[in-house]
Write a protein that holds these residues in place. Structure first.
Motif, PDB file in Angstrom:
ATOM      1  N   TYR A 179       4.621  -6.766  -9.722  1.00 17.93           N
ATOM      2  CA  TYR A 179       3.796  -6.049  -8.540  1.00 17.93           C
ATOM      3  C   TYR A 179       3.888  -6.910  -7.193  1.00 17.93           C
ATOM      4  CZ  TYR A 179       1.903  -3.274 -12.437  1.00 17.93           C
ATOM      5  OH  TYR A 179       1.570  -2.471 -13.591  1.00 17.93           O
ATOM      6  N   PHE A 180       3.550  -8.084  -7.229  1.00 16.01           N
ATOM      7  CA  PHE A 180       3.513  -8.738  -5.941  1.00 16.01           C
ATOM      8  C   PHE A 180       4.784  -8.946  -5.578  1.00 16.01           C
ATOM      9  CE2 PHE A 180      -0.545 -11.192  -7.010  1.00 16.01           C
ATOM     10  CZ  PHE A 180      -1.292 -10.230  -6.913  1.00 16.01           C
ATOM     11  N   ALA A 181       6.049  -8.810  -6.205  1.00 11.80           N
ATOM     12  CA  ALA A 181       7.390  -9.140  -5.573  1.00 11.80           C
ATOM     13  C   ALA A 181       7.846  -7.753  -5.050  1.00 11.80           C
ATOM     14  CB  ALA A 181       8.201  -9.536  -6.601  1.00 11.80           C
TER      15      ALA A 181
ATOM     16  N   LEU B 135       1.101   6.098 -14.262  1.00  7.57           N
ATOM     17  CA  LEU B 135       2.244   6.535 -13.147  1.00  7.57           C
ATOM     18  C   LEU B 135       3.241   5.307 -13.330  1.00  7.57           C
ATOM     19  CD1 LEU B 135       3.406   8.496 -11.575  1.00  7.57           C
ATOM     20  CD2 LEU B 135       2.229   7.214  -9.705  1.00  7.57           C
ATOM     21  N   GLU B 136       4.390   5.677 -13.837  1.00 14.28           N
ATOM     22  CA  GLU B 136       5.631   4.815 -13.615  1.00 14.28           C
ATOM     23  C   GLU B 136       6.134   4.505 -12.326  1.00 14.28           C
ATOM     24  OE1 GLU B 136       9.494   3.468 -16.093  1.00 14.28           O
ATOM     25  OE2 GLU B 136       8.256   5.006 -16.805  1.00 14.28           O
ATOM     26  N   PHE B 137       6.579   3.306 -11.849  1.00 13.57           N
ATOM     27  CA  PHE B 137       7.061   3.046 -10.607  1.00 13.57           C
ATOM     28  C   PHE B 137       8.400   2.618 -10.739  1.00 13.57           C
ATOM     29  CE2 PHE B 137       2.484   3.255  -9.823  1.00 13.57           C
ATOM     30  CZ  PHE B 137       2.211   3.712  -8.812  1.00 13.57           C
ATOM     31  N   GLU B 138       9.285   2.756  -9.685  1.00 11.08           N
ATOM     32  CA  GLU B 138      10.807   2.281  -9.687  1.00 11.08           C
ATOM     33  C   GLU B 138      10.584   1.510  -8.247  1.00 11.08           C
ATOM     34  OE1 GLU B 138      13.886   1.491 -11.131  1.00 11.08           O
ATOM     35  OE2 GLU B 138      13.402   3.189 -11.940  1.00 11.08           O
TER      36      GLU B 138
ATOM     37  N   ARG C 258      11.058  -1.270 -13.092  1.00 13.06           N
ATOM     38  CA  ARG C 258      10.157   0.001 -13.497  1.00 13.06           C
ATOM     39  C   ARG C 258       8.726  -0.800 -13.990  1.00 13.06           C
ATOM     40  NH1 ARG C 258      14.265   3.806 -16.468  1.00 13.06           N
ATOM     41  NH2 ARG C 258      15.460   4.394 -14.882  1.00 13.06           N
ATOM     42  N   LEU C 259       8.037  -0.478 -13.454  1.00  9.41           N
ATOM     43  CA  LEU C 259       6.521  -1.160 -13.661  1.00  9.41           C
ATOM     44  C   LEU C 259       5.654   0.178 -13.832  1.00  9.41           C
ATOM     45  CD1 LEU C 259       6.609  -3.543 -11.265  1.00  9.41           C
ATOM     46  CD2 LEU C 259       6.819  -4.251 -13.616  1.00  9.41           C
ATOM     47  N   LYS C 260       4.654   0.062 -14.871  1.00  7.83           N
ATOM     48  CA  LYS C 260       3.645   1.107 -15.190  1.00  7.83           C
ATOM     49  C   LYS C 260       2.361   0.761 -15.243  1.00  7.83           C
ATOM     50  CE  LYS C 260       3.486   3.699 -19.101  1.00  7.83           C
ATOM     51  NZ  LYS C 260       3.801   4.644 -19.727  1.00  7.83           N
ATOM     52  N   PRO C 261       1.486   0.399 -14.378  1.00  2.00           N
ATOM     53  CA  PRO C 261       0.193  -0.176 -14.405  1.00  2.00           C
ATOM     54  C   PRO C 261      -0.769   0.986 -15.269  1.00  2.00           C
ATOM     55  CG  PRO C 261       0.605   0.611 -12.209  1.00  2.00           C
ATOM     56  CD  PRO C 261       1.825   0.828 -13.037  1.00  2.00           C
ATOM     57  N   ASP C 262      -1.940   0.456 -15.740  1.00  2.00           N
ATOM     58  CA  ASP C 262      -2.773   1.371 -16.686  1.00  2.00           C
ATOM     59  C   ASP C 262      -3.237   2.168 -15.525  1.00  2.00           C
ATOM     60  OD1 ASP C 262      -2.277   0.513 -19.141  1.00  2.00           O
ATOM     61  OD2 ASP C 262      -3.590  -1.545 -18.458  1.00  2.00           O
ATOM     62  N   VAL C 263      -3.886   1.749 -14.304  1.00  2.32           N
ATOM     63  CA  VAL C 263      -4.091   2.861 -13.151  1.00  2.32           C
ATOM     64  C   VAL C 263      -3.677   2.134 -11.798  1.00  2.32           C
ATOM     65  CG1 VAL C 263      -6.501   3.490 -12.090  1.00  2.32           C
ATOM     66  CG2 VAL C 263      -6.415   3.050 -14.404  1.00  2.32           C
ATOM     67  N   ALA C 264      -3.132   3.095 -11.139  1.00  2.00           N
ATOM     68  CA  ALA C 264      -2.663   2.690  -9.723  1.00  2.00           C
ATOM     69  C   ALA C 264      -3.679   3.400  -8.671  1.00  2.00           C
ATOM     70  CB  ALA C 264      -1.406   3.211  -9.644  1.00  2.00           C
ATOM     71  N   VAL C 265      -3.686   2.477  -7.628  1.00  2.00           N
ATOM     72  CA  VAL C 265      -4.313   3.143  -6.631  1.00  2.00           C
ATOM     73  C   VAL C 265      -3.352   3.117  -5.329  1.00  2.00           C
ATOM     74  CG1 VAL C 265      -6.174   2.499  -4.819  1.00  2.00           C
ATOM     75  CG2 VAL C 265      -6.603   1.662  -7.052  1.00  2.00           C
ATOM     76  N   LEU C 266      -3.165   4.363  -4.750  1.00  2.37           N
ATOM     77  CA  LEU C 266      -2.222   4.727  -3.885  1.00  2.37           C
ATOM     78  C   LEU C 266      -2.783   5.398  -2.505  1.00  2.37           C
ATOM     79  CD1 LEU C 266      -0.622   5.538  -6.736  1.00  2.37           C
ATOM     80  CD2 LEU C 266       1.187   5.851  -4.979  1.00  2.37           C
ATOM     81  N   PRO C 267      -2.277   5.092  -1.583  1.00  8.90           N
ATOM     82  CA  PRO C 267      -2.866   5.900  -0.449  1.00  8.90           C
ATOM     83  C   PRO C 267      -2.904   7.501  -0.718  1.00  8.90           C
ATOM     84  CG  PRO C 267      -0.772   4.485   0.229  1.00  8.90           C
ATOM     85  CD  PRO C 267      -0.914   4.564  -0.895  1.00  8.90           C
ATOM     86  N   ARG C 268      -3.638   8.106  -0.030  1.00  9.11           N
ATOM     87  CA  ARG C 268      -3.699   9.711  -0.336  1.00  9.11           C
ATOM     88  C   ARG C 268      -2.416  10.248  -0.120  1.00  9.11           C
ATOM     89  NH1 ARG C 268      -6.285  12.884  -3.180  1.00  9.11           N
ATOM     90  NH2 ARG C 268      -7.281  14.533  -2.563  1.00  9.11           N
TER      91      ARG C 268
ATOM     92  N   TYR D 198       7.656   6.941  -9.390  1.00 10.25           N
ATOM     93  CA  TYR D 198       7.385   6.874  -8.002  1.00 10.25           C
ATOM     94  C   TYR D 198       7.919   5.532  -7.236  1.00 10.25           C
ATOM     95  CZ  TYR D 198       4.441   7.824  -3.582  1.00 10.25           C
ATOM     96  OH  TYR D 198       4.255   8.445  -2.652  1.00 10.25           O
ATOM     97  N   PRO D 199       8.315   5.998  -6.194  1.00 12.03           N
ATOM     98  CA  PRO D 199       9.414   4.803  -5.525  1.00 12.03           C
ATOM     99  C   PRO D 199       8.806   3.691  -4.526  1.00 12.03           C
ATOM    100  CG  PRO D 199       9.782   6.768  -4.251  1.00 12.03           C
ATOM    101  CD  PRO D 199       8.822   7.155  -5.460  1.00 12.03           C
ATOM    102  N   GLU D 200       7.551   4.133  -4.226  1.00 15.11           N
ATOM    103  CA  GLU D 200       6.756   3.362  -3.570  1.00 15.11           C
ATOM    104  C   GLU D 200       5.662   2.556  -4.341  1.00 15.11           C
ATOM    105  OE1 GLU D 200       7.039   2.942   0.041  1.00 15.11           O
ATOM    106  OE2 GLU D 200       9.058   4.307  -0.445  1.00 15.11           O
ATOM    107  N   PRO D 201       5.401   1.104  -3.984  1.00 16.63           N
ATOM    108  CA  PRO D 201       4.234   0.369  -4.608  1.00 16.63           C
ATOM    109  C   PRO D 201       2.906   0.917  -4.328  1.00 16.63           C
ATOM    110  CG  PRO D 201       5.001  -0.990  -2.682  1.00 16.63           C
ATOM    111  CD  PRO D 201       5.987   0.525  -2.704  1.00 16.63           C
ATOM    112  N   PRO D 202       1.959   0.747  -5.510  1.00 20.07           N
ATOM    113  CA  PRO D 202       0.467   1.318  -5.050  1.00 20.07           C
ATOM    114  C   PRO D 202       0.013  -0.196  -4.259  1.00 20.07           C
ATOM    115  CG  PRO D 202       0.946   0.303  -7.320  1.00 20.07           C
ATOM    116  CD  PRO D 202       2.280   0.374  -6.594  1.00 20.07           C
TER     117      PRO D 202
END
Length: 157
Positions: A106-108, A48-51, A56-66, A78-82
Motif C-alpha cells: 500500500y505505502f509503496a 475492491l481490487e486495485f492494480e 494487485r492489492l485488495k483491501p477489505d475496505v477502501a476509502v477513495l475520493p468521491r 481500479y488503477p488509483e490507490p485509495p
C-alpha cells in the motif's frame, strides 16, 4: 427413459479464501459506519481490487475520493490507490503478512494510511508512512490522512 449417472464432487474453498463470521461482520460494520458519516466526502468500497505499482492489492475496505459513476462501463481493477486501506486480520492470515502488505504494498503505491483491525483484541492499528504505528483500543481512532474519525466501541459493539 434412460437414467444417467452423475458424479458429485465436493470442493472446499481454501481457508485463505474463506471469510470468517467476524471478518465479514467487521467489513460490513466498518463500511456502514464510514459510509453513514462520510458518504458526501468519500466512496467507501469493500473488497475492491486495485492494480497499483506494487501489484494487485485488495483491501477489505477502501476509502477513495468521491468518484463519478459510469454505470455502463465498469472497472475490474481500479488503477488509483485509495487514500486509506483497511485490513482485518482473519484467523487464516498472519499478522506479519498484513504488515508487509501495508508497508511494501500500500505505502509503496501511494496509499496515505492503513488500518489493521485486530478483532480478537478489539484494537485497530493505524499505520502512516514513515511514522510509528498507533494502537487504538478505546475511544476514537483519528486518521490524519483522511480526517476520518471512528469510535472503537462502535466497531466492536
Amino acid at each position: 427413459m434412460e437414467t444417467q449417472a452423475v458424479e458429485i464432487i465436493e470442493t472446499e474453498v481454501p481457508l485463505e479464501k474463506a471469510m470468517s463470521l467476524n471478518h465479514s461482520r467487521l467489513i460490513s460494520r466498518i463500511t456502514w459506519l464510514l459510509s453513514a458519516a462520510y458518504e458526501g466526502q468519500y466512496d467507501i468500497l469493500p473488497e475492491l481490487e486495485f492494480e497499483l505499482s506494487a501489484g494487485r492489492l485488495k483491501p477489505d475496505v477502501a476509502v477513495l475520493p468521491r468518484l463519478s459513476y459510469d454505470w455502463e462501463s465498469d472497472i475490474v481493477r481500479y488503477p488509483e490507490p485509495p487514500i486509506t486501506a483497511v485490513e482485518i486480520l482473519s484467523p487464516t492470515q498472519s499478522l506479519d503478512g498484513l504488515i508487509t502488505k501495508i508497508r511494501q504494498g500500500y505505502f509503496a503505491s501511494g496509499v496515505k494510511s492503513a488500518w489493521l483491525v485486530l478483532p480478537a483484541i478489539r484494537t485497530i492499528n493505524l499505520y502512516l508512512p514513515g511514522k510509528p504505528v498507533v494502537l487504538v483500543n478505546a475511544g476514537t481512532l483519528a486518521d490524519p490522512a483522511s480526517n476520518i474519525e471512528i469510535k472503537i466501541e462502535d466497531v466492536f459493539r
